[in-house]
Design a protein around this motif. Structure first.
Motif, PDB file in Angstrom:
ATOM      1  N   ALA B  12       0.289  -1.434   0.119  1.00 32.79           N
ATOM      2  CA  ALA B  12      -0.417  -0.272  -0.227  1.00 32.79           C
ATOM      3  C   ALA B  12       0.674   1.717   0.036  1.00 32.79           C
ATOM      4  N   PHE B  13       2.023   1.398   0.954  1.00 29.63           N
ATOM      5  CA  PHE B  13       1.642   2.767   0.833  1.00 29.63           C
ATOM      6  C   PHE B  13       3.443   2.360  -0.213  1.00 29.63           C
ATOM      7  N   PHE B  14       4.292   1.226  -1.235  1.00 29.81           N
ATOM      8  CA  PHE B  14       4.486   1.286  -2.439  1.00 29.81           C
ATOM      9  C   PHE B  14       3.683   2.059  -3.676  1.00 29.81           C
ATOM     10  N   LEU B  15       2.795   1.653  -3.562  1.00 35.49           N
ATOM     11  CA  LEU B  15       1.642   2.397  -4.266  1.00 35.49           C
ATOM     12  C   LEU B  15       1.321   3.965  -3.470  1.00 35.49           C
ATOM     13  N   ALA B  16       1.602   4.477  -2.664  1.00 35.97           N
ATOM     14  CA  ALA B  16       1.084   5.702  -2.674  1.00 35.97           C
ATOM     15  C   ALA B  16       2.276   6.281  -2.782  1.00 35.97           C
ATOM     16  N   GLY B  17       3.786   6.042  -2.758  1.00 37.28           N
ATOM     17  CA  GLY B  17       4.737   6.580  -3.674  1.00 37.28           C
ATOM     18  C   GLY B  17       4.656   7.180  -4.724  1.00 37.28           C
ATOM     19  N   LEU B  65      10.493   4.022  -1.982  1.00 43.60           N
ATOM     20  CA  LEU B  65      11.105   2.729  -2.823  1.00 43.60           C
ATOM     21  C   LEU B  65       9.562   3.200  -4.341  1.00 43.60           C
ATOM     22  N   GLY B  66       8.840   3.342  -3.261  1.00 41.46           N
ATOM     23  CA  GLY B  66       7.757   3.443  -4.964  1.00 41.46           C
ATOM     24  C   GLY B  66       7.553   4.875  -5.302  1.00 41.46           C
ATOM     25  N   ALA B  67       7.869   5.675  -4.694  1.00 38.08           N
ATOM     26  CA  ALA B  67       8.100   6.898  -5.621  1.00 38.08           C
ATOM     27  C   ALA B  67       9.674   6.809  -6.476  1.00 38.08           C
ATOM     28  N   GLY B  68      10.314   5.887  -5.884  1.00 35.13           N
ATOM     29  CA  GLY B  68      11.772   6.841  -6.763  1.00 35.13           C
ATOM     30  C   GLY B  68      11.851   4.942  -7.798  1.00 35.13           C
ATOM     31  N   TYR B  69      10.810   4.790  -7.697  1.00 33.40           N
ATOM     32  CA  TYR B  69      10.767   3.963  -8.958  1.00 33.40           C
ATOM     33  C   TYR B  69       9.975   4.046  -9.919  1.00 33.40           C
ATOM     34  N   ALA B  70       8.549   4.823  -9.267  1.00 35.00           N
ATOM     35  CA  ALA B  70       7.755   5.094 -10.340  1.00 35.00           C
ATOM     36  C   ALA B  70       8.761   7.153 -11.336  1.00 35.00           C
ATOM     37  N   ALA B  71       9.663   7.379  -9.891  1.00 39.19           N
ATOM     38  CA  ALA B  71      10.746   8.441 -11.124  1.00 39.19           C
ATOM     39  C   ALA B  71      12.018   7.486 -11.899  1.00 39.19           C
ATOM     40  N   TRP B  72      11.959   7.041 -12.058  1.00 41.91           N
ATOM     41  CA  TRP B  72      12.882   6.182 -12.595  1.00 41.91           C
ATOM     42  C   TRP B  72      12.872   5.992 -13.776  1.00 41.91           C
ATOM     43  N   HIS B  73      10.973   5.139 -13.647  1.00 43.60           N
ATOM     44  CA  HIS B  73      10.345   4.665 -14.683  1.00 43.60           C
ATOM     45  C   HIS B  73       9.921   6.283 -15.649  1.00 43.60           C
ATOM     46  N   GLY B  74       9.650   6.853 -15.425  1.00 44.39           N
ATOM     47  CA  GLY B  74       9.391   7.974 -16.352  1.00 44.39           C
ATOM     48  C   GLY B  74      10.497   8.245 -16.915  1.00 44.39           C
ATOM     49  N   ALA B  75      11.799   8.816 -16.181  1.00 42.59           N
ATOM     50  CA  ALA B  75      13.260   8.902 -16.739  1.00 42.59           C
ATOM     51  C   ALA B  75      13.409   8.160 -17.633  1.00 42.59           C
ATOM     52  N   ARG B  76      13.610   6.722 -17.755  1.00 40.03           N
ATOM     53  CA  ARG B  76      13.425   5.718 -18.405  1.00 40.03           C
ATOM     54  C   ARG B  76      12.773   5.900 -19.952  1.00 40.03           C
ATOM     55  N   HIS B  77      11.237   6.570 -19.621  1.00 32.49           N
ATOM     56  CA  HIS B  77      10.960   5.997 -20.883  1.00 32.49           C
ATOM     57  C   HIS B  77      10.768   7.598 -21.838  1.00 32.49           C
ATOM     58  N   GLU B  78      11.739   8.245 -22.146  1.00 28.59           N
ATOM     59  CA  GLU B  78      11.849   9.171 -22.896  1.00 28.59           C
ATOM     60  C   GLU B  78      10.985   9.121 -24.640  1.00 28.59           C
ATOM     61  N   LEU B 312       1.893  -5.906  -8.981  1.00 25.12           N
ATOM     62  CA  LEU B 312       1.808  -5.890  -9.884  1.00 25.12           C
ATOM     63  C   LEU B 312       2.093  -4.497 -11.203  1.00 25.12           C
ATOM     64  N   MET B 313       0.272  -4.589 -11.232  1.00 25.55           N
ATOM     65  CA  MET B 313       0.384  -3.398 -12.429  1.00 25.55           C
ATOM     66  C   MET B 313       0.603  -2.446 -12.375  1.00 25.55           C
ATOM     67  N   ALA B 314       0.886  -1.787 -10.911  1.00 23.60           N
ATOM     68  CA  ALA B 314       2.165  -0.674 -11.148  1.00 23.60           C
ATOM     69  C   ALA B 314       3.358  -1.060 -11.517  1.00 23.60           C
ATOM     70  N   VAL B 315       4.021  -1.465 -11.154  1.00 21.64           N
ATOM     71  CA  VAL B 315       5.727  -2.197 -11.122  1.00 21.64           C
ATOM     72  C   VAL B 315       5.470  -2.291 -12.768  1.00 21.64           C
ATOM     73  N   GLN B 316       4.727  -2.569 -12.885  1.00 20.61           N
ATOM     74  CA  GLN B 316       4.758  -3.054 -14.682  1.00 20.61           C
ATOM     75  C   GLN B 316       4.667  -1.977 -15.544  1.00 20.61           C
ATOM     76  N   ASN B 317       3.351  -0.426 -14.973  1.00 20.97           N
ATOM     77  CA  ASN B 317       3.440   0.480 -15.463  1.00 20.97           C
ATOM     78  C   ASN B 317       2.793   1.368 -15.346  1.00 20.97           C
ATOM     79  N   PRO B 318       3.806   2.190 -13.927  1.00 22.04           N
ATOM     80  CA  PRO B 318       3.658   3.075 -13.003  1.00 22.04           C
ATOM     81  C   PRO B 318       2.392   4.249 -13.060  1.00 22.04           C
ATOM     82  N   LEU B 319       2.123   4.579 -14.882  1.00 21.29           N
ATOM     83  CA  LEU B 319       1.338   5.313 -15.795  1.00 21.29           C
ATOM     84  C   LEU B 319      -0.048   4.872 -14.942  1.00 21.29           C
TER      85      LEU B 319
END
Lengths: 279, 488
Positions: B12-17, B65-78, B312-319
C-alpha cells in the motif's frame, strides 16, 4: 425452489420466443423497395415476393447493415443478390460488413475493379465466403416468379471508355405492379444511351445523389417517375443541386431525400404507391 | 504483526509513493514525506509501546521505494526525437497492438529507425490493418496535448496522426502467438455477427470480450446514463465464467494439478487476447491468487489479493495508477463491493438469503460499487447515473448467463452455422431484454451532474471509510447476537 421455478419459467419463455422466430420469417406478399439512409452514399433494398432479397450498393459504412437488421428477421441471414453498381467507397464499403454477416446467393457487378483500396477487402470477404461473383452487362436479366431485374447498362462499348461513374450498373426492377429504375452514379452521357431502352418506371433512384450532371430533362421524360428518391447526406458537392430539384419538379415527380426523410419505403397497393419514411 | 499484514501495508505504501510521483510530486519531496511519516510512526510506536505502529513505520519506507521507482520509470521512457511540427513526414512502423475498429481504425504503430516510440494513427475503416503489419505512413505527427496526454502516455504513445496515407508493406512481424489469439477473437466476434443483429452482436462482443468499438455514440450515452458502462469492461465475471468452464472440462480428462495449470494458461490467453485492459488484468491476477489459494489449501485474503494485483500492475506501468480511468474505477468498485456491501446489507437488513436471481446481493453490490465510484465519475466525466441501481439489479442476475451462452455461441459458430443460429435465437431474447433495459434507463436524463474537486472527493471517501468502520462493528455485533441466539 423459487429459483428453480424462475429458471424454468425463463426457459419456457425463451423457448417460445425462439420458435416464434424460427416459424415466422418475414416474407413480402408484394414487392417492397427501401432506399436506406446511409448518409452520402447509395444503398437500396428490394424485398420481392417469395422472400427474395436484393441489396443494391451498401453505402460508405455500416449504416446499411443496421438498416438491414430492421428490415429482415434476425433468423433470416440470407440475401439472394448483392449488386455493386460501381466500385466507389460511398457505394461499396458498407457491402463488406454485409457480406461478412450474411450468406449471399450471388454478387453481381460490372467487372470494374476501380482505384479504391477497400475493393480488395470486399473481394477478399466474397472469396472467403465462396460467393459467386457474376459480371453482368446490358441485356442480362434475373427473373423469379413475377419479379424481374433487367440490366440496362453498362454496355461493352461503354466499359471501353473506362469512366467509373458512367460505367455503373443500371438496373430496372419490375414486379407486382411496381417498376423502379436504379441508376448508380451515371451521368448524361450514359442517360442518352439508355434512352434507347424502355425506361418508364414509377420510381426513380436519382442518379449521383442529385448531381447536376445527371437526371437530364430528356432522361426524366423517358422515365416519367411518379416518385424520385435522392440518396444523399452531408456533402461538400452541393448535392442535391437546385437544377436537378427543378427538373424533377418539372417532371411532376414527388421527391424524397434520405437526408431529410430518412429511410424511404415504397410499395404498391391497389394500383397506388404507398410511401412511408423512417428517421 | 502477521506477515500478510506487513506485505499488505508495504504494498500500500509503495503504491502511495507511485501515485505521489505520477501525480506531479517530485521524488525528493515524496521521499522526505515518507521518511517523516516513518519517523513519526516509529516514535508513536515507542510512545504507546505498539509493535504494530513500529511495523507500520518500517512499511512506510516502501513509499520511498515506490516514489523512486516511478521517478526512474519516467526518466527511462524518454520521448522519441521531436517530429517536424505541422509538416508531413514519411515513417515506417509495425502495428504493435490489436487495432480498435469502429467507423475508423486506431492503429498503435511502433516506429522504426530513425524514429523511436509509438504513435497512434487514425485510419479509415478499410482497408483493414492487423497486428504485426508493417506500414509505411505519410502524415503529420501531432504532439500529445490536453486531457488525453496522460492517458496516451500511459499507453506508450508519443504522438498522434490523422488523415495519413497508409500503405501495408509487410505482415507477420510480431508474436505469432498473439496474432493467433487476435485472429481467434475476430473469429468469435464474426460468429456473433453472423448469428445476431448488429446491435446485439456488438453488445455481446462487449460483455464477453470487452470490444466497444462498434457502439455508436447514442448507445454509449445510454450506457453512461443508465450506469451500465461497467458491463462492457471486462472483470471478474468474465474470468470466473472462463475459470469455471475450463476447470469443469479439464477435470474430466486431466489431474487436478494439470487442470489448475490449464485454467491459468487459458485465463492468461484470454487477458492477452482482449488487449490486457486494466480491469481484466486486475481480475485475472486476483482470480489466479484465488485459484492458487484453493489449490494449495491456503486462506484467500481479498485485501492482499487487491494489493498484490495493483502492485504488479504498477510495477509493469506506474502510469496506470494515475492515468488509467478503467484501472481506478475497477479497483474502487471492487473495494466498494468487498468492504461497503456488507455494511449496506446490515443497514438495509437484507439478510443472508440471495433471493431470485440474487437480487438482494445485486442491490447491495450495485449500491456499494456506485457509492465507491461516483466521485471519480464526477471528476472525470462530470456526471453519474441516478438510475444505475435499478438498471443493474435488472441486469446483473442474467449477465453471467448471457456471457456463458455468448462464449458457447462464439465457439459453436466455428463448427456449425445452423446450430449457432439456433443458439443465437435464444440469446436474441436475453440480449433484446438487456438492450431494452439500457435504452429505457438511459432515457432518464443525465443524472447527477457537476464536478467534485480532490478535497471534496477526500471528504467523501473519509465518510465512506467511517461508514464501513461502523458497519463492520454492526456486522460483528449482529453475528455475535446470532451466535448467542443459536446457543440459547
Amino acid at each position: 425452489m423459487k429459483q428453480a421455478i424462475a429458471a424454468i419459467s425463463a426457459l419456457v419463455i425463451a423457448d417460445a420466443f425462439v420458435w416464434i422466430l424460427v416459424c415466422a420469417p418475414r416474407a413480402a406478399s408484394h414487392p417492397e423497395l427501401y432506399f436506406l439512409d446511409v448518409g452520402q452514399g447509395d444503398a437500396e433494398f428490394v424485398h420481392a415476393p417469395g422472400n427474395i432479397k436484393m441489396l443494391i450498393d451498401g453505402g460508405p459504412d455500416n449504416r446499411a447493415l443496421k438498416e438491414l437488421a430492421l428490415l429482415v428477421s434476425p433468423m433470416d441471414r440470407y440475401i439472394d443478390i448483392v449488386a455493386l453498381s460501381h466500385p466507389q467507397t460511398d457505394h461499396m464499403n458498407g457491402l463488406i460488413d454485409v457480406v461478412k454477416r450474411y450468406r449471399i446467393g450471388v454478387f453481381i457487378w460490372n467487372g470494374e475493379r476501380g482505384a479504391a483500396k477497400s475493393f480488395s477487402d470486399l473481394k477478399a470477404v466474397l472469396e472467403e465466403a465462396h460467393v459467386p461473383m457474376v459480371t453482368v452487362r446490358e441485356g442480362d436479366a434475373i427473373r423469379y416468379g413475377e419479379s424481374r431485374v433487367q440490366v440496362l447498362g453498362p454496355s461493352a462499348a461503354r466499359l471501353n471508355a473506362r469512366e467509373i461513374n458512367e460505367d455503373a450498373l443500371v438496373l430496372r426492377f419490375e414486379g407486382g405492379g411496381l417498376t423502379a429504375l436504379f441508376t448508380g452514379d451515371v451521368g448524361e452521357k450514359t442517360e442518352k444511351e439508355l434512352r434507347a431502352n424502355n425506361l418508364r418506371s414509377r420510381v426513380l433512384k436519382v442518379g449521383h445523389h442529385g448531381s447536376k450532371h445527371s437526371s437530364s430533362e430528356l432522361f426524366l421524360k423517358a422515365v416519367a417517375p411518379a416518385v424520385a428518391v435522392i440518396e444523399v447526406g452531408k456533402n461538400s458537392y452541393g448535392h442535391p443541386t437546385a437544377q436537378v430539384l427543378d427538373r424533377l419538379a418539372a417532371a411532376d415527380a414527388r421527391v424524397f431525400r434520405t437526408d431529410r426523410n430518412g429511410t424511404v419505403k415504397i410499395e404498391e397497393k391497389d394500383g397506388r404507391l404507398v410511401i412511408s419514411t423512417r428517421r | 504483526m502477521h506477515l500478510h499484514d506487513i506485505a499488505f501495508y508495504a504494498a500500500a505504501f509503495f503504491l502511495a509513493g507511485v501515485i505521489a510521483v505520477t501525480s506531479g510530486l517530485s521524488f525528493p519531496l515524496a521521499a522526505m514525506s515518507a521518511l517523516l511519516l516513518a519517523v513519526f510512526l516509529c516514535y508513536a510506536a515507542y510512545a504507546v509501546r505498539s509493535p504494530r505502529a513500529r511495523w507500520l513505520g518500517v512499511c512506510a519506507l516502501a513509499l520511498v521505494l515506490g516514489a523512486g521507482y516511478a521517478a526512474w520509470h519516467g526518466a527511462r521512457h524518454e520521448e522519441s526525437a521531436a517530429f517536424a511540427a505541422n509538416a508531413p513526414i514519411l515513417f515506417s512502423g509495425v502495428v504493435h497492438r490489436d487495432p480498435v475498429r469502429a467507423d475508423t481504425q486506431e492503429l498503435d504503430v511502433m516506429l522504426e529507425p530513425p524514429y523511436r516510440g509509438m504513435v497512434r494513427v487514425s485510419a479509415s475503416r478499410y482497408p483493414e490493418f492487423f497486428y504485426g503489419d508493417t506500414l509505411r505512413v505519410r502524415g503529420v505527427v501531432r504532439p500529445l496535448e490536453g486531457d488525453r496526454a496522460g492517458r496516451l502516455r500511459k499507453d506508450g504513445i508519443v504522438g498522434t496522426v490523422r488523415y495519413a496515407e497508409i500503405e501495408r508493406v509487410g505482415t507477420g512481424k510480431r508474436s505469432p502467438f498473439l496474432a493467433g489469439l487476435f485472429a481467434l477473437k475476430r473469429g468469435v466476434i464474426a460468429n456473433f455477427e453472423r448469428a445476431l443483429g448488429p446491435e446485439q452482436a456488438a453488445f455481446l462482443a462487449g460483455i464477453t470480450l470487452g470490444e466497444r468499438g462498434s457502439f455508436d455514440a447514442s448507445f454509449q450515452n445510454a450506457m453512461a446514463q443508465s450506469g451500465t458502462t461497467h458491463l462492457v469492461a471486462l472483470s471478474g465475471y468474465n474470468i470466473s465464467v472462463i475459470a469455471v468452464a475450463v476447470s469443469a472440462m479439464a477435470a474430466w480428462c486431466v489431474s487436478r494439478r494439470w487442470a489448475f495449470a490449464l485454467t491459468l494458461v487459458v485465463i492468461a490467453g484470454f487477458v492477452c487476447m482482449t488487449g490486457a485492459e486494466a480491469s481484466v488484468v486486475r481480475a485475472a491476477l486476483m482470480g489466479g491468487v484465488l485459484l492458487l489459494a484453493k489449490h494449495i489449501g491456503r486462506v484467500y485474503s481479498v485485501r492482499n489479493a487487491i494489493a498484490y494485483a495493483a502492485l504488479l500492475m504498477a510495477v509493469q506501468n506506474p502510469l496506470v495508477l494515475r492515468f488509467d480511468v478503467g484501472f481506478e474505477l475497477s479497483f474502487l468498485a471492487l473495494l466498494g463491493i468487498v468492504y461497503l456491501a456488507p455494511a449496506l446489507k446490515q443497514l438495509f437488513r437484507l439478510g443472508n438469503e440471495s433471493g431470485i436471481l440474487s437480487w438482494r446481493e445485486n442491490i447491495a453490490t450495485t449500491i456499494a460499487a456506485e457509492l465507491a465510484v461516483t466521485p471519480l465519475l464526477l471528476i472525470y466525466f462530470g456526471r453519474a447515473s441516478m438510475v444505475g441501481v435499478i438498471a443493474n439489479v435488472l441486469l446483473l442476475g442474467i449477465i453471467p448467463f448471457t456471457m456463458a451462452l455468448g462464449f458457447m455461441l462464439g465457439l459453436l459458430g466455428f463448427f456449425s452455422h445452423s446450430l449457432a443460429l439456433l443458439l443465437g435465437a435464444a440469446l436474441h431474447a436475453l440480449l433484446a431484454y438487456e438492450l431494452w433495459v439500457i435504452q429505457f434507463f438511459g432515457s432518464f436524463g443525465k443524472g447527477i451532474q457537476g464536478s467534485l474537486g480532490v478535497t471534496g472527493a477526500a471528504v467523501y471517501y473519509a465518510a465512506l471509510v467511517a461508514f464501513v468502520w461502523y458497519g463492520k462493528g454492526a456486522v460483528r455485533k449482529a453475528d455475535g447476537l446470532r451466535a448467542r441466539e443459536k446457543t440459547i
